[in-house]
Design a protein around this motif. Structure first.
Motif, PDB file in Angstrom:
ATOM      1  N   SER A 175      -2.818 -54.286  48.256  1.00 47.09           N
ATOM      2  CA  SER A 175      -1.656 -54.021  48.946  1.00 47.09           C
ATOM      3  C   SER A 175      -1.654 -52.531  49.494  1.00 47.09           C
ATOM      4  O   SER A 175      -2.508 -51.780  49.024  1.00 47.09           O
ATOM      5  N   PRO A 176      -1.095 -52.168  50.337  1.00 49.13           N
ATOM      6  CA  PRO A 176      -1.092 -50.696  50.940  1.00 49.13           C
ATOM      7  C   PRO A 176      -0.988 -49.868  49.637  1.00 49.13           C
ATOM      8  O   PRO A 176      -0.171 -50.074  48.847  1.00 49.13           O
ATOM      9  N   ASN A 177      -1.570 -48.588  49.684  1.00 45.66           N
ATOM     10  CA  ASN A 177      -1.240 -47.771  48.317  1.00 45.66           C
ATOM     11  C   ASN A 177      -1.457 -46.432  48.831  1.00 45.66           C
ATOM     12  O   ASN A 177      -1.948 -46.100  49.680  1.00 45.66           O
ATOM     13  N   LYS A 178      -1.065 -45.546  47.777  1.00 44.57           N
ATOM     14  CA  LYS A 178      -1.181 -44.097  48.014  1.00 44.57           C
ATOM     15  C   LYS A 178      -1.099 -43.443  46.897  1.00 44.57           C
ATOM     16  O   LYS A 178      -0.404 -44.109  45.639  1.00 44.57           O
ATOM     17  N   LEU A 179      -1.566 -42.078  46.638  1.00 52.41           N
ATOM     18  CA  LEU A 179      -1.302 -41.275  45.434  1.00 52.41           C
ATOM     19  C   LEU A 179      -0.440 -40.623  45.445  1.00 52.41           C
ATOM     20  O   LEU A 179      -0.160 -40.174  46.492  1.00 52.41           O
ATOM     21  N   VAL A 180       0.063 -40.462  44.340  1.00 51.30           N
ATOM     22  CA  VAL A 180       1.512 -39.436  44.160  1.00 51.30           C
ATOM     23  C   VAL A 180       1.394 -38.870  42.747  1.00 51.30           C
ATOM     24  O   VAL A 180       0.563 -39.385  41.842  1.00 51.30           O
ATOM     25  N   PRO A 181       1.993 -37.800  42.779  1.00 49.52           N
ATOM     26  CA  PRO A 181       1.759 -36.800  41.507  1.00 49.52           C
ATOM     27  C   PRO A 181       2.665 -37.385  40.279  1.00 49.52           C
ATOM     28  O   PRO A 181       3.522 -38.510  40.596  1.00 49.52           O
ATOM     29  N   ILE A 182       2.571 -37.250  39.241  1.00 52.27           N
ATOM     30  CA  ILE A 182       3.305 -37.665  37.605  1.00 52.27           C
ATOM     31  C   ILE A 182       4.321 -36.648  37.593  1.00 52.27           C
ATOM     32  O   ILE A 182       3.772 -35.344  37.202  1.00 52.27           O
ATOM     33  N   LYS A 183       5.445 -37.018  37.265  1.00 52.43           N
ATOM     34  CA  LYS A 183       6.388 -36.111  36.733  1.00 52.43           C
ATOM     35  C   LYS A 183       6.751 -36.694  35.272  1.00 52.43           C
ATOM     36  O   LYS A 183       7.126 -37.481  35.056  1.00 52.43           O
ATOM     37  N   ILE A 184       6.409 -35.504  34.383  1.00 54.87           N
ATOM     38  CA  ILE A 184       6.806 -35.777  32.851  1.00 54.87           C
ATOM     39  C   ILE A 184       8.120 -35.514  32.451  1.00 54.87           C
ATOM     40  O   ILE A 184       8.747 -34.522  32.837  1.00 54.87           O
ATOM     41  N   ILE A 185       8.757 -36.636  32.133  1.00 53.47           N
ATOM     42  CA  ILE A 185       9.967 -36.421  31.638  1.00 53.47           C
ATOM     43  C   ILE A 185      10.233 -35.898  30.158  1.00 53.47           C
ATOM     44  O   ILE A 185       9.692 -36.445  29.259  1.00 53.47           O
ATOM     45  N   ARG A 186      11.286 -34.857  29.982  1.00 52.42           N
ATOM     46  CA  ARG A 186      11.128 -34.591  28.591  1.00 52.42           C
ATOM     47  C   ARG A 186      12.644 -34.453  28.127  1.00 52.42           C
ATOM     48  O   ARG A 186      13.624 -34.377  28.811  1.00 52.42           O
ATOM     49  N   GLU A 187      12.958 -34.792  26.682  1.00 52.89           N
ATOM     50  CA  GLU A 187      14.120 -34.968  26.307  1.00 52.89           C
ATOM     51  C   GLU A 187      14.130 -33.972  24.910  1.00 52.89           C
ATOM     52  O   GLU A 187      13.212 -33.893  24.253  1.00 52.89           O
ATOM     53  N   GLY A 188      15.394 -33.718  24.548  1.00 51.40           N
ATOM     54  CA  GLY A 188      15.473 -32.672  23.616  1.00 51.40           C
ATOM     55  C   GLY A 188      14.923 -31.307  23.773  1.00 51.40           C
ATOM     56  O   GLY A 188      14.402 -30.801  24.862  1.00 51.40           O
ATOM     57  N   GLU A 189      14.779 -30.523  22.649  1.00 45.83           N
ATOM     58  CA  GLU A 189      14.139 -29.441  22.458  1.00 45.83           C
ATOM     59  C   GLU A 189      13.138 -29.225  21.456  1.00 45.83           C
ATOM     60  O   GLU A 189      12.985 -29.890  20.480  1.00 45.83           O
ATOM     61  N   LEU A 190      11.915 -28.310  21.634  1.00 45.86           N
ATOM     62  CA  LEU A 190      11.184 -28.034  20.698  1.00 45.86           C
ATOM     63  C   LEU A 190      11.841 -27.577  19.586  1.00 45.86           C
ATOM     64  O   LEU A 190      12.752 -26.869  19.546  1.00 45.86           O
ATOM     65  N   PRO A 191      11.051 -27.659  18.435  1.00 45.00           N
ATOM     66  CA  PRO A 191      11.739 -26.833  16.953  1.00 45.00           C
ATOM     67  C   PRO A 191      11.690 -25.671  17.070  1.00 45.00           C
ATOM     68  O   PRO A 191      10.938 -24.945  17.991  1.00 45.00           O
ATOM     69  N   ASP A 192      12.574 -24.875  16.650  1.00 51.58           N
ATOM     70  CA  ASP A 192      12.875 -23.330  16.761  1.00 51.58           C
ATOM     71  C   ASP A 192      11.483 -22.588  16.231  1.00 51.58           C
ATOM     72  O   ASP A 192      10.843 -23.094  15.465  1.00 51.58           O
ATOM     73  N   GLY A 193      11.225 -21.637  17.377  1.00 49.43           N
ATOM     74  CA  GLY A 193       9.933 -20.878  17.053  1.00 49.43           C
ATOM     75  C   GLY A 193       8.883 -21.448  17.675  1.00 49.43           C
ATOM     76  O   GLY A 193       7.863 -20.576  17.522  1.00 49.43           O
ATOM     77  N   LEU A 194       9.000 -22.680  18.289  1.00 53.89           N
ATOM     78  CA  LEU A 194       7.703 -23.100  19.192  1.00 53.89           C
ATOM     79  C   LEU A 194       8.186 -23.161  20.678  1.00 53.89           C
ATOM     80  O   LEU A 194       9.153 -23.415  21.036  1.00 53.89           O
ATOM     81  N   SER A 195       6.872 -22.893  21.445  1.00 58.83           N
ATOM     82  CA  SER A 195       7.009 -23.028  22.788  1.00 58.83           C
ATOM     83  C   SER A 195       5.614 -23.571  23.242  1.00 58.83           C
ATOM     84  O   SER A 195       4.520 -23.548  22.565  1.00 58.83           O
ATOM     85  N   PHE A 196       5.659 -23.985  24.729  1.00 56.47           N
ATOM     86  CA  PHE A 196       4.545 -24.544  25.351  1.00 56.47           C
ATOM     87  C   PHE A 196       3.779 -23.462  25.651  1.00 56.47           C
ATOM     88  O   PHE A 196       4.157 -22.695  26.424  1.00 56.47           O
ATOM     89  N   GLU A 197       2.500 -23.464  25.060  1.00 53.44           N
ATOM     90  CA  GLU A 197       1.377 -22.552  25.570  1.00 53.44           C
ATOM     91  C   GLU A 197       0.613 -23.212  26.969  1.00 53.44           C
ATOM     92  O   GLU A 197       0.356 -22.721  27.966  1.00 53.44           O
ATOM     93  N   ASP A 198       0.369 -24.482  26.914  1.00 57.83           N
ATOM     94  CA  ASP A 198      -0.289 -25.009  28.124  1.00 57.83           C
ATOM     95  C   ASP A 198       0.089 -26.703  27.885  1.00 57.83           C
ATOM     96  O   ASP A 198      -0.035 -27.257  26.911  1.00 57.83           O
ATOM     97  N   VAL A 199       0.157 -27.193  29.176  1.00 59.34           N
ATOM     98  CA  VAL A 199       0.557 -28.714  29.227  1.00 59.34           C
ATOM     99  C   VAL A 199      -0.523 -29.242  30.206  1.00 59.34           C
ATOM    100  O   VAL A 199      -0.805 -28.792  31.390  1.00 59.34           O
TER     101      VAL A 199
END
Length: 265
Positions: A175-199
Motif C-alpha cells: 500500500s502507499p506508505n510514508k515515514l512519520v515520527p513516534i510520539k512517546i506518551i507518558r502517564e504519571g510522574e517519576l518518583p521523587d528525586g528522579l529526573s530523565f537525563e537522556d531518552v
C-alpha cells in the motif's frame, strides 16, 4: 564421446543403408528387425574439440545379409564444454495493471546467478538472461518460480539450459506508505528525586500503510502509555505503538525506549 566434456554441435543427418541377400532373408529381416539394429560412428576415442572424420559402422544385422552404408565416412564437430555464471534480470510485464493504490517494490531473485555449461561459442553468444513476471491484476506481493530465458545480442532466444532452470522471484506490492515520527506518551510522574537525563527511541520513525488520503492525515504515531510511577532506575522498555484510525498497518509495531535517570540536585 565424453558428453560431460564435449558438446556435439554438428552431426550427419542420415546415411543410406543397402541390404543384399536372398529374398527370404530380406523378408525375414523386415518382419523380425528390432531396435538393436544400429548404424553408428564411434567417437569415444576423441580427445580434442573440432571437426572429425569418422567411419560409419553397423551392428546387429543378420549375418546372411550384406550391408553397405553410403557415405562410409561422415563428419562430426565437437566443442569443449565450459561453465559460466550469469546474473538473472527480472522483466516485469503489465505494470500498469497492478491493483489501484499499490506501490511496486524492487524484485528479489534467488539465486541471483545461474550456471550454464555449454560450448564456448554458445556461452559467448549469451547477452541477456531474463525471467518474466506478469503483474496483471496483482493486488499483493508475488512470490513464485519462473523459468530462465537466454537471448543473444539481437534479442533472439537461445536454446540453453541452466542450473537451476527456474529461479524464485519475489515482487513486493505494498500500500502507499510514508515515514512519520513516534510520539512517546507518558502517564504519571517519576518518583521523587528522579529526573530523565537522556531518552532514546529506536527506531525513531515508523512506516504507516494505507490509502494515500488516509496516510496523508497522519503526522505521527503514538506509543502505548509509559507509566512513569514504575520507573526507579535507568533501563530499556519495549512498548507497543498505536495504529492510527483508518491506517492499514504500521511497521514496526513496537519500539525500544532507552532512558537514563538521574537524581535531582
Amino acid at each position: 564421446y565424453d558428453e560431460e566434456r564435449f558438446e556435439l554441435v554438428e552431426e550427419p543427418g542420415t546415411v543410406d543403408v543397402e541390404l543384399r541377400g536372398s529374398q527370404v532373408s530380406l523378408s525375414l529381416f523386415q518382419i523380425t528387425s528390432n531396435r538393436s539394429t544400429e548404424v553408428f560412428v564411434d567417437a569415444s576415442e576423441i580427445e580434442e574439440e573440432g571437426r572429425h572424420q569418422l567411419a560409419v559402422s553397423h551392428r546387429n544385422f543378420p549375418s546372411d545379409l550384406s550391408v553397405t552404408v553410403e557415405p562410409q565416412v561422415v563428419s562430426i564437430t565437437l566443442r569443449e564444454r565450459q561453465t559460466a555464471s550469469f546474473p538473472v534480470e527480472v522483466q516485469l510485464e503489465n505494470e500498469d495493471d497492478i491493483g489501484e493504490d499499490r506501490s511496486l517494490g524492487t524484485p528479489i531473485v534467488s539465486p541471483l546467478n545461474v550456471n550454464v555449461t555449454a560450448n564456448r561459442e554458445t556461452i559467448q553468444a549469451i547477452e541477456d538472461v531474463l525471467v518474466y513476471v506478469d503483474l496483471t491484476d496483482a493486488t499483493e506481493s508475488i512470490e513464485d518460480e519462473y523459468p530462465v530465458h537466454f537471448y543473444n545480442e539481437n534479442g533472439h532466444q537461445l536454446d540453453v539450459k541452466s542450473e537451476p532452470q527456474f529461479v524464485t522471484v519475489t515482487v513486493p506490492l505494498t500500500s502507499p506508505n510514508k515515514l512519520v515520527p513516534i510520539k512517546i506518551i507518558r502517564e504519571g510522574e517519576l518518583p521523587d528525586g528522579l529526573s530523565f537525563e537522556d531518552v532514546t527511541v529506536y527506531p525513531n520513525e515508523v512506516t504507516v500503510y494505507g490509502s494515500s488520503d488516509d496516510i496523508e492525515a497522519v503526522d505521527f504515531v503514538e506509543s502505548e502509555p509509559i507509566d512513569l510511577n514504575e520507573l526507579n532506575e535507568s533501563g530499556e522498555l519495549t512498548i507497543g505503538l498505536e495504529v492510527p484510525d483508518d491506517v492499514e498497518r504500521i511497521d514496526p509495531e513496537e519500539v525500544t525506549v532507552a532512558f537514563t535517570l538521574a537524581e535531582e540536585e
